[in-house]
Design an enzyme around this catalytic site. Structure first.
Site, PDB file in Angstrom:
ATOM      1  CE  LYS A 181      -2.655   3.425   1.521  1.00 11.84           C
ATOM      2  NZ  LYS A 181      -2.103   4.791   1.611  1.00 11.84           N
ATOM      3  CD  GLU A 256      12.209   4.197   9.547  1.00  9.25           C
ATOM      4  OE1 GLU A 256      12.144   5.184  10.323  1.00  9.25           O
ATOM      5  OE2 GLU A 256      12.223   4.303   8.325  1.00  9.25           O
ATOM      6  CB  CYS A 289      12.690   9.026   9.030  1.00  9.01           C
ATOM      7  SG  CYS A 289      13.662   7.707   8.255  1.00  9.01           S
ATOM      8  CD  GLU A 384       9.714  12.893  12.056  1.00  7.72           C
ATOM      9  OE1 GLU A 384      10.696  12.338  11.530  1.00  7.72           O
ATOM     10  OE2 GLU A 384       8.626  12.326  12.232  1.00  7.72           O
TER      11      GLU A 384
END
Length: 487
Positions: A181, A256, A289, A384
């Site tokens: 996906k 992750e 990331c 973040e």
């Protein structure tokens, strides 16, 4: 050309799902827009719960035959997929640049070659997979890696094909079947991958691609009792929803997630190197990331570091990612741009100072930004941003450096810049991170484990760790006696 085919940068892309070896149109669509100029790229099939169920059913049906396929044949097919990626490397590069706005030069030289390498590495690693038998009081222990079953792989938009194949390749090598996906903001190269895999001879149903919104089909995928593994790269809030969805079936997860990684610059560091590594954190418009977005600099060199950083950052070229001279492209989506700007505006209102940038550019571009005078407990330091926004704080000594570095809920990566090997070893051992780079950044070997600590993730992938996750690892213990002889 089919009504379901669009042309992106001169490349034909099918907009339908790929389920059971066939293209499936579905009913509704969603609009895919390029972040470069806001142009509509096409209308993409919008998956439903029924599409998700069909994809899992196709993966389940294809699983027994693929699981029984020899290691050598699996490896051959994966190498053929890699050949197909390399044959269409330029097409993949230009389509992905149009779709997610990352630099075309990076896609050509690094990202798409890595896509092919993902398949080759795990194909070769499969043939090396094994563990020496060992003895327990005369009994023989034999360790094996059994395919787990259908896997749902949910991938992000910042490096769509590379991060998808980081999961797809080991899952297929392990003998599993896959439902991929892709992120709705960058779905196109996943569709091209389906074509490449089919041309390479991957049997129908072994790889399925379902497009659409996670909010609409995510639960249908991750809660399906026929799914044996879920691997996700993305945000912490989405990971929580996936974990809750998979929990009733006890489906193993690999997550992750985000990061707020530190870059520690000590007074004995090569400042030119430190600045170079710090400016590198603006790569992919800060949508990485692993990016070390918190610059922690020892007090004695902070002023000189800031001066050099400002000078080098001012030379960065922001613009069209298809231009070879461009260093920083656009951010992926208006919603992401608004999120980035909101973080910066709130930080400035709270007393932060923009040494570099601190404002939007034209269109979906955000100026590379460095903020100082930020408190350790402030939002801009703790959360973040996922954009070209760095903060700079100072420290005095190793203890304070480590305290600041470890003082977030994340633990994905860290970078240490120092001229003292002893200090590098001491500090690295105290940092909470899945990866620590010393005097370098983003050096990645597929043999190494990758993942995060704390809210940066669950589990490790890469090398044998990927096979450990995507397989049911079995130990067979055989007694030395008890065999009947048949003559």
């Amino acid at each position: 050309m089919s009504e379901h085919t669009i042309t992106v940068a001169g490349v034909a892309v099918d907009t339908r799902h790929w389920i059971g070896g066939e293209r499936v149109a579905g009913g509704e669509t969603f609009t895919d827009v390029s972040p470069i100029d806001g142009a509509t790229l096409g209308e993409i099939a919008r998956g439903t719960a029924a599409d998700a169920a069909a994809a899992v059913a196709a993966a389940k049906a294809a699983f027994p035959a693929w699981a029984a396929t020899s290691y050598e044949e699996r490896a051959r097919v994966l190498h053929a997929v890699a050949d197909g990626v390399e044959k269409r490397l330029e097409e993949l590069a230009v389509v992905e640049t149009a779709d997610n706005g990352a630099l075309l030069r990076s896609h050509r030289r690094g990202v798409m070659p890595r896509v092919a390498h993902n398949f080759r590495f795990f194909a070769d690693r499969l043939l090396e997979l094994g563990h020496e038998d060992f003895d327990t009081r005369g009994h023989t222990n034999h360790v094996s890696w059994d395919p787990a079953g259908p896997c749902v792989l949910i991938t992000p938009w910042n490096a769509p094909l590379m991060l998808a194949t980081w999961k797809v390749a080991p899952a297929l090598a392990a003998g599993n079947t896959v439902v991929l996906k892709p992120a709705e903001w960058s779905p196109l190269t996943a569709s091209l991958l389906a074509d490449i895999a089919a041309e390479a001879g991957l049997p129908a149903g072994v790889l399925n691609v379902v497009q659409g919104y996670g909010s609409e089909i995510g639960d249908a995928l991750t809660s399906n009792p026929d799914v044996r593994r879920v691997s996700f790269t993305g945000s912490v809030p989405t990971a929580r929803r996936i974990a809750a969805s998979a929990a009733p079936n006890l489906t193993p997860l690999s997550l992750e997630l985000g990061g707020k990684s530190p870059l520690l610059v000590f007074g004995d560091a090569d400042l030119d190197l430190a600045v170079e590594l710090a400016v590198e954190q603006y790569d992919n418009a800060g949508q990485v990331c692993l990016a070390a977005t918190r610059l922690l600099v020892e007090e004695g060199v902070a002023e000189e570091f800031t001066r050099r950083f400002t000078d080098q950052a001012s030379r960065l070229v922001q613009g069209d990612p298809r231009d070879e001279a461009t260093d920083i492209g656009p951010n992926i989506h208006p919603a992401q741009l608004e999120k980035i700007d909101g973080f910066v505006r709130r930080a400035l209102d709270a007393g932060a100072r923009a040494v570099v940038g601190g404002h939007r550019g034209e269109g979906q571009y955000y100026a590379p930004t460095l903020l100082t005078d930020v408190a350790q407990d402030s939002e801009i330091v703790q959360e973040e941003v996922f954009g070209p926004v760095l903060t700079l704080q100072t420290f005095s000594g190793e203890d304070e450096a480590v305290r600041l570095a470890d003082d977030t809920r994340f633990g994905l990566a860290a970078t240490v810049v120092t001229g003292d090997p002893g200090r590098a070893a001491r500090v690295s051992s105290r940092l909470v991170a899945g990866t620590v780079w010393v005097n370098c950044f983003f050096v990645r070997d597929l043999r190494a484990p990758f993942g995060g600590s704390r809210h940066s993730g669950v589990g490790r992938e890469g090398g044998d760790w990927s096979f450990d996750f995507f397989c049911d690892v079995k130990n067979t213990v055989t007694a030395p006696k008890g065999w009947k002889h048949h003559g």
